[in-house]
Scaffold this active site. Structure first.
Site: not given
Ligand code: 8X3
Length: 250
Positions: A10, A35, A57-58, A150, A154, A180-182
């Site tokens: 990515g 990609r 593409d993974v 989602y 995670k 991570p957060g935001l």
């Protein structure tokens, strides 16, 4: 970090891009995966160290294994794998969410990360060294409304990280995750399918993390002494207490 071979998935945007820049500044040689070939080329031109581009593409199992098979010998001994590829698609309750969004998140964030790991493991095990850093999320620690799939993806990254650390314990390979957060990237724009107004609201009134902040966290994790493993690092903006509570400026 000088001359270490580092794989980043990515890499064509956001945290992946910033991580490539940080690691290159510290002398690492980079295998840039993504990609979008054009974006990876643009990134590689920005870097001060050598890089090698792999376009796949993974989610495509065969493409993942084929891509790493093609690595020239001098790139095969990977020191660090940063499993960054992943996205959120939609923010909807289970009843109304689309199956396509679910597939994209489970196939990319979970299965894709597992495929890349599996493709690189034999060489790391043979070398009895290496470090795998997975990109988790605060969404892998707490479930929030409309994020069930989602968050599932995670949570799976967190579980896979813990399991992999057990499985590789005898092989001298470090396994870690950063959560991570935001983070202010294209993340919300992708989640909301290009709706920029909705995406901008996510970061309103809060100084979110930048992609570079996360890259710095990953850099720290990979620079501690050999006998130390930063196994799990939750990185939040100061104004964010957890997945639900943020102190937003009015
Ligand atoms: C990104 C964090 O809380 O915006 O993984 O979903 S959150």
């Amino acid at each position: 970090m000088k001359n270490k071979i580092v794989v980043i998935t990515g890499a064509s945007s956001g945290i992946g891009w910033a991580t490539a820049e940080s690691f290159s500044k510290h002398g690492a040689k980079l295998i840039l995966c993504g990609r979008r070939k054009e974006k990876l080329k643009e990134l590689s031109l920005n870097l001060s160290t050598q890089s090698h581009i792999l376009t796949f593409d993974v989610r495509d199992r065969k493409a993942v294994f084929d891509a790493f098979e093609t690595l020239p010998d001098e790139w095969k001994n990977v020191d660090i794998l940063i499993n960054n590829a992943g996205n959120a698609h939609g923010l909807d309750p289970v009843q109304t969410a689309t199956l396509d969004d679910w597939d994209a998140m489970i196939d990319g964030n979970v299965k894709g990360l597992m495929y890349v790991t599996k493709a690189l493991l034999p060489k790391m095990i043979k070398n009895q060294k290496g470090h795998i850093v997975n990109l988790g999320s605060i969404a892998g620690k707490e479930v929030y409304p409309n994020g069930s799939v989602y968050c599932s993806s995670k949570f799976a990254v967190d579980a896979f990280t813990q399991g992999l650390r057990i499985d590789l314990n005898k092989d001298g390979i470090k396994v870690s995750a950063i959560h991570p957060g935001l983070v202010h990237t294209e993340f919300s724009e992708v989640r909301f399918k290009g709706n920029q107004e909705r995406a901008a609201k996510v970061y309103e009134g809060i100084e979110a993390l930048t992609a570079k902040d996360v890259a710095d966290g990953i850099l720290y994790m990979t620079q501690v002494p050999k006998h130390v493993n930063v196994a799990d690092l939750v990185l939040l903006p100061t104004r964010q207490a957890n997945a639900y509570i943020s102190n937003r400026k009015k």
